[in-house]
Design a protein around this motif. Structure first.
Motif, mmCIF file in Angstrom:
data_model
loop_
_atom_site.group_PDB
_atom_site.id
_atom_site.type_symbol
_atom_site.label_atom_id
_atom_site.label_comp_id
_atom_site.label_asym_id
_atom_site.label_seq_id
_atom_site.Cartn_x
_atom_site.Cartn_y
_atom_site.Cartn_z
ATOM 1 N N GLY A 92 -7.622 5.072 0.842
ATOM 2 C CA GLY A 92 -6.337 5.778 0.930
ATOM 3 C C GLY A 92 -6.370 6.906 1.942
ATOM 4 O O GLY A 92 -7.307 7.030 2.729
ATOM 5 N N ASP A 93 -5.331 7.734 1.895
ATOM 6 C CA ASP A 93 -5.253 8.791 2.907
ATOM 7 C C ASP A 93 -6.037 10.014 2.468
ATOM 8 O O ASP A 93 -6.252 10.243 1.273
ATOM 9 C CB ASP A 93 -3.789 9.142 3.208
ATOM 10 C CG ASP A 93 -3.146 9.834 2.040
ATOM 11 O OD1 ASP A 93 -3.127 11.066 2.022
ATOM 12 O OD2 ASP A 93 -2.695 9.126 1.115
ATOM 13 N N MET B 8 -3.990 -4.194 10.982
ATOM 14 C CA MET B 8 -5.022 -3.178 11.177
ATOM 15 C C MET B 8 -6.177 -3.417 10.213
ATOM 16 O O MET B 8 -6.020 -4.091 9.190
ATOM 17 C CB MET B 8 -4.453 -1.799 10.879
ATOM 18 C CG MET B 8 -3.383 -1.353 11.817
ATOM 19 S SD MET B 8 -2.586 0.102 11.150
ATOM 20 C CE MET B 8 -1.832 -0.531 9.707
ATOM 21 N N GLU B 9 -7.269 -2.803 10.541
ATOM 22 C CA GLU B 9 -8.419 -2.766 9.649
ATOM 23 C C GLU B 9 -7.959 -2.169 8.317
ATOM 24 O O GLU B 9 -7.197 -1.205 8.319
ATOM 25 C CB GLU B 9 -9.440 -1.850 10.345
ATOM 26 C CG GLU B 9 -10.543 -1.338 9.546
ATOM 27 C CD GLU B 9 -11.292 -0.206 10.296
ATOM 28 O OE1 GLU B 9 -10.775 0.421 11.245
ATOM 29 O OE2 GLU B 9 -12.404 0.050 9.882
ATOM 30 N N TYR B 10 -8.387 -2.721 7.204
ATOM 31 C CA TYR B 10 -8.016 -2.168 5.901
ATOM 32 C C TYR B 10 -9.043 -1.104 5.497
ATOM 33 O O TYR B 10 -10.246 -1.340 5.532
ATOM 34 C CB TYR B 10 -7.968 -3.292 4.856
ATOM 35 C CG TYR B 10 -7.797 -2.763 3.461
ATOM 36 C CD1 TYR B 10 -8.813 -2.884 2.528
ATOM 37 C CD2 TYR B 10 -6.630 -2.109 3.102
ATOM 38 C CE1 TYR B 10 -8.652 -2.370 1.249
ATOM 39 C CE2 TYR B 10 -6.469 -1.596 1.829
ATOM 40 C CZ TYR B 10 -7.481 -1.726 0.911
ATOM 41 O OH TYR B 10 -7.330 -1.207 -0.340
ATOM 42 N N VAL B 11 -8.554 0.073 5.177
ATOM 43 C CA VAL B 11 -9.445 1.190 4.821
ATOM 44 C C VAL B 11 -9.230 1.446 3.334
ATOM 45 O O VAL B 11 -8.112 1.754 2.912
ATOM 46 C CB VAL B 11 -9.118 2.435 5.662
ATOM 47 C CG1 VAL B 11 -10.122 3.535 5.405
ATOM 48 C CG2 VAL B 11 -9.088 2.079 7.142
ATOM 49 N N THR C 180 -4.385 12.765 -0.091
ATOM 50 C CA THR C 180 -4.426 12.422 -1.517
ATOM 51 C C THR C 180 -5.869 12.466 -2.010
ATOM 52 O O THR C 180 -6.152 12.955 -3.107
ATOM 53 C CB THR C 180 -3.857 10.995 -1.713
ATOM 54 O OG1 THR C 180 -2.677 10.899 -0.944
ATOM 55 C CG2 THR C 180 -3.582 10.702 -3.146
ATOM 56 N N LEU D 106 0.842 -1.205 0.000
ATOM 57 C CA LEU D 106 0.000 0.000 0.000
ATOM 58 C C LEU D 106 0.869 1.243 0.000
ATOM 59 O O LEU D 106 0.443 2.309 -0.399
ATOM 60 C CB LEU D 106 -0.918 0.010 1.228
ATOM 61 C CG LEU D 106 -1.997 -1.071 1.214
ATOM 62 C CD1 LEU D 106 -2.649 -1.194 2.579
ATOM 63 C CD2 LEU D 106 -3.041 -0.743 0.167
ATOM 64 N N GLY D 107 2.060 1.106 0.497
ATOM 65 C CA GLY D 107 2.947 2.257 0.510
ATOM 66 C C GLY D 107 4.111 1.971 1.410
ATOM 67 O O GLY D 107 4.052 1.110 2.273
ATOM 68 N N VAL E 193 -8.749 4.000 13.073
ATOM 69 C CA VAL E 193 -8.415 2.729 12.417
ATOM 70 C C VAL E 193 -8.272 1.643 13.483
ATOM 71 O O VAL E 193 -7.558 1.826 14.467
ATOM 72 C CB VAL E 193 -7.094 2.857 11.619
ATOM 73 C CG1 VAL E 193 -6.634 1.512 11.115
ATOM 74 C CG2 VAL E 193 -7.299 3.786 10.460
ATOM 75 N N VAL F 154 3.516 -0.519 4.492
ATOM 76 C CA VAL F 154 2.188 -1.034 4.815
ATOM 77 C C VAL F 154 1.772 -1.902 3.639
ATOM 78 O O VAL F 154 1.887 -1.490 2.479
ATOM 79 C CB VAL F 154 1.174 0.110 5.024
ATOM 80 C CG1 VAL F 154 -0.186 -0.461 5.377
ATOM 81 C CG2 VAL F 154 1.651 1.055 6.113
ATOM 82 N N LEU G 193 -7.267 8.129 7.222
ATOM 83 C CA LEU G 193 -7.634 7.278 6.088
ATOM 84 C C LEU G 193 -9.123 7.441 5.835
ATOM 85 O O LEU G 193 -9.886 7.769 6.744
ATOM 86 C CB LEU G 193 -7.303 5.819 6.395
ATOM 87 C CG LEU G 193 -5.822 5.526 6.618
ATOM 88 C CD1 LEU G 193 -5.639 4.093 7.073
ATOM 89 C CD2 LEU G 193 -5.016 5.790 5.355
ATOM 90 N N ALA H 258 -4.749 -4.516 6.694
ATOM 91 C CA ALA H 258 -3.530 -3.807 6.328
ATOM 92 C C ALA H 258 -2.479 -4.214 7.359
ATOM 93 O O ALA H 258 -2.788 -4.292 8.550
ATOM 94 C CB ALA H 258 -3.764 -2.310 6.370
HETATM 95 O O1 ACK Z 1 -2.389 6.951 0.750
HETATM 96 P P1 ACK Z 1 -2.376 5.544 1.075
HETATM 97 O O2 ACK Z 1 -3.021 4.660 0.123
HETATM 98 O O3 ACK Z 1 -2.849 5.186 2.563
HETATM 99 O O4 ACK Z 1 -0.854 5.148 1.309
HETATM 100 C C1 ACK Z 1 -0.523 5.060 2.658
HETATM 101 C C2 ACK Z 1 0.364 3.856 2.876
HETATM 102 O O5 ACK Z 1 -0.403 2.835 3.434
HETATM 103 C C3 ACK Z 1 1.560 4.138 3.793
HETATM 104 O O6 ACK Z 1 1.079 4.588 5.039
HETATM 105 C C4 ACK Z 1 -1.741 3.222 3.438
HETATM 106 N N1 ACK Z 1 -2.340 2.702 4.657
HETATM 107 C C5 ACK Z 1 -1.842 2.812 5.904
HETATM 108 N N2 ACK Z 1 -2.662 2.193 6.773
HETATM 109 C C6 ACK Z 1 -3.675 1.671 6.038
HETATM 110 C C7 ACK Z 1 -4.865 0.938 6.372
HETATM 111 N N3 ACK Z 1 -5.128 0.600 7.641
HETATM 112 N N4 ACK Z 1 -5.703 0.605 5.388
HETATM 113 C C8 ACK Z 1 -5.426 0.969 4.109
HETATM 114 N N5 ACK Z 1 -4.339 1.658 3.733
HETATM 115 C C9 ACK Z 1 -3.477 2.004 4.693
HETATM 116 C C10 ACK Z 1 -1.783 4.730 3.395
#
Ligand code: ACK
Length: 932
Positions: free
Chosen positions: A716-717, A710-713, A720, A635-636, A694, A643, A775, A661
């Motif tokens: 994104g953040d 963690m819970e998957y969201v 963005t 995810l990043g 989260v 993550v 998120l 996540a």
């Molecule tokens: O902008 P993003 O997609 O959202 O990229 C960052 C990346 O991981 C590095 O922090 C994503 N991220 C972090 N925690 C989670 C989560 N719990 N669920 C989904 N995406 C996450 C974050």
């Protein structure tokens, strides 16, 4: 009944007959004329004499009674209160008497002595009046004794007496005469127009603690007085103040507050909350979405705010105090939410595959089914579709059975679609081939130099490099060389190397599989889902270094050179394959086994510094088995951490693979970074769940690398997300992003304030509140995340930062910049900056200024200016967050309420058409001293 009418008519009849025949006479002999007055409680006898009827004549003689408020005569017999006797005195004289031993006020009325013969009716009457002291009518009086009431309620005490002459009523409280006055008492008395009844009601509203005590009602007339008494006490009571109706409906995604009020709960009385969905066990609710206060009357109020983002929030909400409780049922209305147990299904040709799609919706879906290439699937020789509607409207389910599964089905996407009047939702399932090589179904014999190769719908056993199949057996292509202990020379194995004649073989630990390159061990879990393109393009350093080492051995003997050459060829092939493989897969560090020298990769050996870090992470019950995780895509990642999106088997006890996540530090991370990560883990572990934070689901700490699950969201953040939704074209903007409304933006602010209120209530300071650390999911639910800088301040409220690292300077409060002091109020300052980020759709705060300039101007008391699209009220909220005195900044609870109000009144808080291009400045890149 007025006596003139009924007795008058009868009298006229008897007089007419008397004139006609001149014979029967009826006369009541006692009484004063037509009225007889008796003293209450005494005995009374009425005597009626009939003459002019022969003793043999068959006649009816009786007493009848008509009460003051009735018209129907009642025949009186020797039952109840009366006794009636009839005697024949002489040949033409009879006497009928009516007696009662204890005359009461209720006996007042008209008594008729009535004779009926064949010739006619003859009557006389007397009016009975009762006089004496007041007597309480217990049927119409509040039962005397203890009166358990509720503070703040209305208390009515009713006192009713019979008396002649009529009674005067008085009320006393603890011996003091009461008057109808503004002191909370109202007295209303109805006096008798006719009869003897006087009724008085004392109303106390609202009942206060001072008004508890002894109350008496005194009724007086000239004959005497009567008194009755009550002792008023208060009992605790719990009521649901809102919603007013049980079974209230709330839209999915909306918020509703449930409020309970408790009176007389005693000092320190605390109302608690619990929830039960669909008859499930009760779950205690705690945290920042519960606000409690004591009102001016001393009642304890508790308000629970619930955002109904999931249908699972439908159910019974219960507030309790001691053994008392009150419940309210909340029903959710909204569009369908489709959930699939898995988004990929693996099967073999010929298998029957059933896909299950679970839908939450209210009202129940009007369309519920499966689509392939936009065509709805019905029942056919290959497909069977079932629909089930379970538990009323809320849950439905459809299954699609594909039988038989064919090779051509691999890669097919089946879409589950649900519609109702509120909206639509869809999810896809993809059919995939089973990889028999990793499921253990393949029967290739690796010790016979066979390599398993997965094919569509099956697998094949090939001979390894350097071997050909001869007579069905993999046989070395060259003559057997002199044995050299290859493991000692330079093995390439990921885990264990076993030397054997002319070669070596690698072995993997339990739960790991040796890959087709015969060298690499990867967790079984990594292969459960087809790999998604990963991030790492670098083959592990050891691969090339190993090659060099082989060359560097310098064995001079000719035959050995040949062997080395063969080994080099094998290694080169291996490295190439290994590189390819790693390009396909996520490069998750392998678990660190116990540090036995020589067997394992030394990058994971435990050093003394780490030992104390592990000791902090004693098992807590959140430990999740590493083998139940399978990693999907990255995810990043930053310099030291990453993550990864993954699936965890039954982490939420669903029995299914669930999206999660997983956060981890890279093996290259410094000890300080690792320590920070462990710290973050200890913080998130103690946080209770909240829809706007989260959720922490579990961790793997038993072996390296430590993983935080963690819970998957899925959106994104927030930073963005906001930038992608700017009205103008930006490289980040994609055409399908829907524009945001001011209401959306304010709802983000409200949700984040709620999430932060929850965090602050748990005595945690976040220290990095910024849009990049929130998120958002596709349903616009915002969740505060990234507790990398957070600190637990249980018992202190203030945290003083001691170690170094990049700082979120532009979000930091002056006291944090100046003295490294962090409190929940400095989080409020950062929240103000986050509001500014929302309003400017993700601009970098203090555009055009360097970090140093920002620091100087914040310490000089300068603030971010009001963006043109933001109205004064909203800017007012930001400004309050930026109050130089931290105690004057609002709390997150207050901020949540401010945004609730703002969202309700629908003013023009943000005018997106007023956005200025210049405000969109975004600071790029990472500066060493600051987080952007
Ligand atoms: O902008 P993003 O997609 O959202 O990229 C960052 C990346 O991981 C590095 O922090 C994503 N991220 C972090 N925690 C989670 C989560 N719990 N669920 C989904 N995406 C996450 C974050």
């Amino acid at each position: 009944m007025y006596p003139g009418l009924f007795p008058g008519q009868l009298l006229a009849t008897s007089l007419m007959l008397l004139v006609a025949e001149g014979v029967p006479t009826v006369r009541i002999t006692n009484g004063n004329g037509t009225r007889f007055v008796a003293a209450v409680g005494k005995s009374v006898e009425l005597e009626c004499t009939v003459t002019g009827i022969s003793d043999s004549k068959d006649v009816q003689l009786r007493w009848q009674y008509v009460g003051d408020f009735s018209i129907d005569p009642v025949i009186l017999g020797s039952t109840g209160y009366y006794s009636v006797t009839q005697v024949v005195q002489s040949r033409n004289m009879r006497v009928i008497t009516l007696q009662t031993a204890d005359v009461r006020y209720e006996y007042e009325g008209y008594y008729y002595c009535h004779l009926q013969t064949a010739e006619g009716n003859y009557t006389d009457y007397v009016e009975l009046r009762v006089e004496g002291v007041p007597v309480f009518d217990l049927n119409q009086t509040t039962p005397p004794g203890e009166l358990a009431s509720t503070l703040q309620d209305t208390l009515d005490i009713v006192c009713t007496v019979n008396a002649r002459p009529g009674a005067a009523m008085q009320w006393f409280m603890n011996g003091t005469l009461l008057y109808s006055s503004a002191r909370g008492y109202t007295i209303s008395t109805t006096e008798p127009l006719l009869g003897t009844v006087t009724s008085s009601t004392l109303s106390v509203f609202p009942l206060t603690r001072e008004q508890l005590g002894n109350y008496s009602c005194v009724a007086k007339n000239i004959r005497g007085q009567a008194r009755t008494e009550w002792w008023v006490t208060a009992v605790p009571r719990l009521t649901v103040v809102s919603p007013e109706t049980n079974g209230s409906r709330v839209n999915l995604g909306d918020e509703l507050t449930v409020q309970c009020k408790g009176v007389n709960l005693g000092n320190g009385g605390k109302i608690t909350w619990s929830f039960s969905s669909n008859g499930a066990a009760w779950t205690t609710l705690t945290g920042g979405n519960i606000v409690a206060w004591t009102d001016t009357m001393g009642a304890i109020n508790s308000q629970l705010s619930v955002t109904y983002s999931h249908y699972s929030s439908q159910g019974i909400y219960r507030c309790s105090w001691n053994t008392m409780f009150q419940s309210v049922f909340i029903r959710i209305v909204g569009p369908p939410v489709v959930t699939l147990s898995t988004t990929t299904v693996t099967a073999l040709p010929g298998d029957a595959v059933t896909l299950t799609c679970r839908v939450n919706a209210n009202p129940r879906p009007t369309t519920l089914g499966w689509f392939y290439r936009n065509q709805e699937l019905g029942n056919s020789t290959k497909y069977t579709v079932y629909r089930t509607y379970i538990t009323g409207d809320l849950y439905s389910q459809t299954t699609l059975t594909i039988d038989p599964m064919e090779e051509t089905d691999y890669g097919n996407k089946y879409k589950c679609v649900a519609n109702n009047v509120q909206g639509r939702d869809t999810e896809n399932v993809t059919l995939r081939d089973v990889n028999e090589c990793v499921t253990g179904e393949a029967t290739c014999e690796w010790d016979q130099h066979e390599i398993c190769v997965d094919t569509l719908g099956s697998y094949e056993c090939h001979c390894g490099t350097g071997f050909d199949r001869r007579d069905g057996i993999c046989t070395a292509t060259t003559a057997a060389p002199v044995d050299v202990n290859q493991c000692k020379v330079d093995h390439q194995c990921d885990q264990t190397c076993v030397n054997y004649f002319g070669s070596f073989r690698c072995e993997c630990m339990a739960d790991f599989l040796l890959q087709a390159d015969m060298v690499t061990c990867l967790p079984v879990s990594s292969f459960m889902v087809s790999p998604v393109t990963g991030s790492s393009t670098q083959p592990p350093a050891g691969a090339t270094a190993g090659g060099n080492n082989v060359l560097a051995i310098g064995l001079g003997v000719g035959i050995t050179v040949v062997i080395v050459a063969i080994v080099v060829i094998i290694v080169v092939i291996v490295c190439r394959r290994r590189g390819n493989r790693e390009r396909e897969l996520i490069d998750i560090p392998k678990p660190k086994p116990s540090p036995t020298p020589g067997l394992y990769n030394s990058a994971y050996s435990v050093n003394d510094d780490e030992a104390h870090i592990y000791s902090e992470l004693a098992p807590t019950g959140n430990e999740f088995p590493r083998g139940r995780l399978r990693f999907l895509n990255s995810l990043g990642e930053g310099k030291f951490g990453r993550v990864v999106m993954a699936e965890a088997l039954s982490i939420n006890k669903t029995g299914k693979w669930e999206e999660v996540a997983v956060k981890m530090v890279k093996e290259t991370a410094t000890d300080a970074v690792k320590e920070d990560f462990y710290h973050e883990l200890t913080i998130v572990r103690k946080l209770s769940t909240h829809p706007n934070v989260v959720a922490f689901l579990g961790c793997v700490t038993a072996s390296d690398p430590v993983l935080m699950i963690m819970e998957y969201v899925n959106g994104g953040d927030l930073l963005t997300f906001l930038r992608k939704r700017r009205p103008e074209k930006t490289p980040e903007k994609t055409s399908e992003e829907e524009a945001l409304t001011p209401k959306d933006m304010l709802s983000f602010a409200l949700q984040i304030a709620r999430g932060m209120a929850h965090i602050a209530a748990q005595k945690i300071i976040h220290r990095d509140v910024a849009a990049r650390n929130v998120l958002i999911d596709r349903k616009h639910v915002c969740k505060v995340s990234d507790f990398g800088l957070a600190r637990d301040v249980e018992g202190a409220d203030v945290y003083e930062r001691t170690n170094k690292g990049p700082l979120p300077i532009r979000w930091m409060a002056p006291e944090s910049l100046r003295d490294s002091i962090h409190t929940s109020k400095s989080d409020v300052w950062s929240f103000g900056v986050l509001l500014w980020e929302i309003v400017t759709l993700g601009s970098s705060p203090y555009p055009g200024m360097s970090g140093q300039q920002v620091m100087t101007s914040v310490l000089e008391g300068k603030k971010l200016v009001c963006p043109p699209q933001c109205n004064k009220d909203l800017y007012g909220i930001m400004s309050r967050c930026w109050n130089d005195s931290d105690t004057s900044r609002p709390t997150f609870d207050i901020l949540s309420r401010d945004f609730e109000r703002i969202l309700e009144d629908e003013g023009d808080y943000i005018q997106l058409n007023q956005m200025e291009e210049g405000i969109y400045q975004v600071l790029e890149g990472m500066r060493p001293e600051e987080k952007l």
